[in-house]
Design a protein around this motif. Sequence first.
Motif, PDB file in Angstrom:
ATOM      1  N   LYS A 182       2.402  11.060   0.558  1.00 19.86           N
ATOM      2  CA  LYS A 182       2.576  10.024   1.578  1.00 19.86           C
ATOM      3  C   LYS A 182       1.929   8.698   1.179  1.00 19.86           C
ATOM      4  O   LYS A 182       2.115   7.691   1.845  1.00 19.86           O
ATOM      5  CB  LYS A 182       2.037  10.500   2.926  1.00 19.86           C
ATOM      6  CG  LYS A 182       0.574  10.842   2.964  1.00 19.86           C
ATOM      7  CD  LYS A 182       0.201  11.408   4.326  1.00 19.86           C
ATOM      8  CE  LYS A 182      -1.262  11.814   4.402  1.00 19.86           C
ATOM      9  NZ  LYS A 182      -1.595  12.419   5.703  1.00 19.86           N
ATOM     10  N   ASP A 183       1.168   8.688   0.084  1.00 22.72           N
ATOM     11  CA  ASP A 183       0.581   7.456  -0.448  1.00 22.72           C
ATOM     12  C   ASP A 183       0.759   7.475  -1.962  1.00 22.72           C
ATOM     13  O   ASP A 183      -0.210   7.481  -2.728  1.00 22.72           O
ATOM     14  CB  ASP A 183      -0.904   7.390  -0.070  1.00 22.72           C
ATOM     15  CG  ASP A 183      -1.437   5.964  -0.029  1.00 22.72           C
ATOM     16  OD1 ASP A 183      -0.621   5.028  -0.169  1.00 22.72           O
ATOM     17  OD2 ASP A 183      -2.654   5.790   0.134  1.00 22.72           O
ATOM     18  N   TYR A 233      -0.860   5.632  -5.498  1.00 23.81           N
ATOM     19  CA  TYR A 233      -2.277   5.674  -5.853  1.00 23.81           C
ATOM     20  C   TYR A 233      -2.707   7.055  -6.331  1.00 23.81           C
ATOM     21  O   TYR A 233      -2.347   8.075  -5.737  1.00 23.81           O
ATOM     22  CB  TYR A 233      -3.134   5.263  -4.652  1.00 23.81           C
ATOM     23  CG  TYR A 233      -2.742   3.910  -4.098  1.00 23.81           C
ATOM     24  CD1 TYR A 233      -3.093   2.738  -4.763  1.00 23.81           C
ATOM     25  CD2 TYR A 233      -1.988   3.802  -2.933  1.00 23.81           C
ATOM     26  CE1 TYR A 233      -2.712   1.498  -4.276  1.00 23.81           C
ATOM     27  CE2 TYR A 233      -1.606   2.567  -2.438  1.00 23.81           C
ATOM     28  CZ  TYR A 233      -1.973   1.420  -3.119  1.00 23.81           C
ATOM     29  OH  TYR A 233      -1.589   0.191  -2.642  1.00 23.81           O
TER      30      TYR A 233
END
Length: 217
Positions: free
Chosen positions: A116-117, A120
Motif C-alpha cells: 500500500k506504500d 518506499y
Amino acid sequence: WLTEAVEQTGQKQAAWRTDPAQSGVGGSTGDIGTHAYNLAAFITGLDLDSLAADLDSFVPGRRLDDNAHVMLRFKAKGSEKPAKGMLWCSQVAPGHENGLMVRVYGTKGGLEWTQKDPNYLWYTPFGEPKRLITRGGAGSGAAAGRVTRVPSGHPEGYLEAFATIYTEAAHAINARKKGKAADKAVVYPTVDDGVKGVAFVEACVASSKKNGAWVKL
C-alpha cells in the motif's frame, strides 16, 4: 470481503473463489497466500523446504479456507540451519485492505516493504539508523531503475507492476523468436513459479489436515 457468506448471494467473485471445483483445494492460501509466499522466495532467493499450516474456514458452510497461519522453513544457502518464516493470509479480517507486506531479517540487517506504500523500502543495516530507499531514488540500484516507468518523486505501483511483468515477458518472447537468449536482467514469473505456488497450497492443506504437522515440499 468474505467475512459473511457472500458466495451464497450470487456474488460471482466469491462464488468461484470458494468453490473447490473451480479454484482447487486452497481458499485464502491459493487466492492471496501464494502471492506472499512467491514474493518472500523471490526477494530472499531461497527455496521453501517445509511448512506447518493451520487453516480455518471461519464462515459456516464454507468449503475452502478463509484464513491461514503458516510457519515456513527455507533452505538457507551455506548453512545447515533453515531460514525461518511466518505467513498470515486472511479473507475475513474486517478493515484490513490488501496489505501485502514483506519483512526480511538477517545478521546484516533488515528490509521492510508494503504494497500500500510501494514507492518506499525501509533498509536497516545492523547497528545503524533506518534508511528509506525510494523508487528511482539514490540507492535503489540499476536493476530497479531498469523497470522504473515514471520519474522519481511520482507515485508508481500496482497497475504499473503488471505492465512491467508483461513487458519483461514480451522481451523474452521476442528474444526467443529471434533465436536468442533473453537478457539476464529480464525477470518475470515462470511456469516453475506457478508450480511452486500450487505445491505450497497443497502442502498447507496437507499440513492442516495433520493438525499443523510439518510437511516437506
